[in-house]
Design a protein around this motif. Structure first.
Motif, PDB file in Angstrom:
ATOM      1  N   CYS A   4      -6.562  84.886  20.856  1.00 29.10           N
ATOM      2  CA  CYS A   4      -6.767  85.378  19.480  1.00 29.10           C
ATOM      3  C   CYS A   4      -7.778  84.539  18.698  1.00 29.10           C
ATOM      4  O   CYS A   4      -8.215  84.930  17.617  1.00 29.10           O
ATOM      5  CB  CYS A   4      -5.448  85.468  18.723  1.00 29.10           C
ATOM      6  N   CYS A  45       0.794  80.678  22.443  1.00 31.47           N
ATOM      7  CA  CYS A  45       0.229  80.732  21.091  1.00 31.47           C
ATOM      8  C   CYS A  45       1.261  81.420  20.197  1.00 31.47           C
ATOM      9  O   CYS A  45       1.742  82.509  20.531  1.00 31.47           O
ATOM     10  CB  CYS A  45      -1.077  81.528  21.110  1.00 31.47           C
ATOM     11  N   CYS A  73      -0.343  85.089  18.869  1.00 30.36           N
ATOM     12  CA  CYS A  73      -0.548  86.244  19.759  1.00 30.36           C
ATOM     13  C   CYS A  73       0.315  86.164  21.022  1.00 30.36           C
ATOM     14  O   CYS A  73       0.316  87.085  21.837  1.00 30.36           O
ATOM     15  CB  CYS A  73      -2.023  86.392  20.122  1.00 30.36           C
ATOM     16  N   CYS A  97      -7.178  79.263  20.384  1.00 26.02           N
ATOM     17  CA  CYS A  97      -6.430  80.066  21.348  1.00 26.02           C
ATOM     18  C   CYS A  97      -7.443  80.916  22.120  1.00 26.02           C
ATOM     19  O   CYS A  97      -8.286  81.578  21.500  1.00 26.02           O
ATOM     20  CB  CYS A  97      -5.426  80.962  20.611  1.00 26.02           C
TER      21      CYS A  97
HETATM   22 ZN   LIG Z   1      -3.445  83.304  20.050  1.00 29.96          ZN
END
Ligand SMILES: [Zn+2]
Length: 234
Positions: A226, A199, A202, A223
């Motif tokens: 996050c 991701c 994050c 995700c």
């Molecule tokens: Zn993320």
């Protein structure tokens, strides 16, 4: 427009939109005034005030000294007039004249001190005023540049607002709501681009199954870490 494409577009517009908005806030604060200029203006004001006070004091001392000279002159006339015969009175008058002369010397010394001080303050004030004039001029130029940029940024802001509206119209209500909800909750960033298998926001590694779904299906996935909507750039 596919939801993913539209969301990516929204993301791009909003990143710019936030940058422009922050820049406008910064410019608005900057255009209000320079702290250096304000400080220098206050210094000039204070020096000028000090100079006026010193000059007034010097003039007062000079007046006092003149009036004392007049009193000394009268006393000396009195002393020389031959009207006083009592030695004690004569002695007292002489003592008073001596005291007044001593006082006058003190007044004159203080007056000269203030004259010298005035000269030095005058010089300092002139130097400060010259520095202030230079900075005022620089500031005027800078202010014009700031205002020009504010105008430009405001146009960008209007343009981005319209562009955003146009893209938002192509999203379903549910997707738009999801996007706005995440944007509010996730520090203004609702989507994250995949960076290899991670991701982009994050940096959590995303499971292969999810990756395939994101890459090859027209499905929106968040995700797992996050919660942002994961997208690919192409
Ligand atoms: Zn993320």
């Amino acid at each position: 427009m596919k939801a993913k494409v539209a969301l990516l577009k929204m993301h791009e517009i909003d990143s710019l939109y936030d940058k422009v908005r922050r820049r406008i806030l910064l410019l608005n604060r900057a255009v209000e005034g320079s702290t250096e200029l304000t400080a220098l203006r206050e210094e000039v004001e204070a020096l000028d005030q000090e100079l006026q006070t010193t000059r007034t004091e010097q003039q007062d001392l000079e007046l006092e000294s003149r009036s004392l000279t007049e009193r000394i002159r009268e006393s000396e006339q009195n002393l020389m007039s031959g009207e006083l015969h009592n030695p004690r009175e004569l002695e007292a008058l002489q003592a008073s004249i001596d005291a007044m002369k001593g006082q006058r010397t003190d007044l004159e010394n203080r007056s000269v001190e203030r004259l010298v001080m005035s000269d030095s303050l005058q010089g300092a004030l002139e130097r400060k005023q010259a520095a202030l004039a230079e900075i005022e001029e620089e500031w005027t130029i800078r202010q014009a540049a700031l205002e020009k940029e504010i105008d430009q940024r405001k146009k960008e802001y209007v343009y981005l607002t319209r562009a955003r509206e146009q893209v938002a119209e192509t999203l379903s209500d549910a997707n738009l709501e999801l996007y706005e909800h995440l944007r509010r909750r996730k520090n203004g960033v609702a989507v994250a681009l995949l960076e290899d298998e991670n991701c982009g926001a994050c940096h959590t590694q995303v499971a292969v199954g999810i990756l395939d779904n994101i890459r090859y299906r027209d499905e929106l996935l968040n995700c797992p870490s996050c919660g942002r909507i994961l997208l690919t750039e192409d």
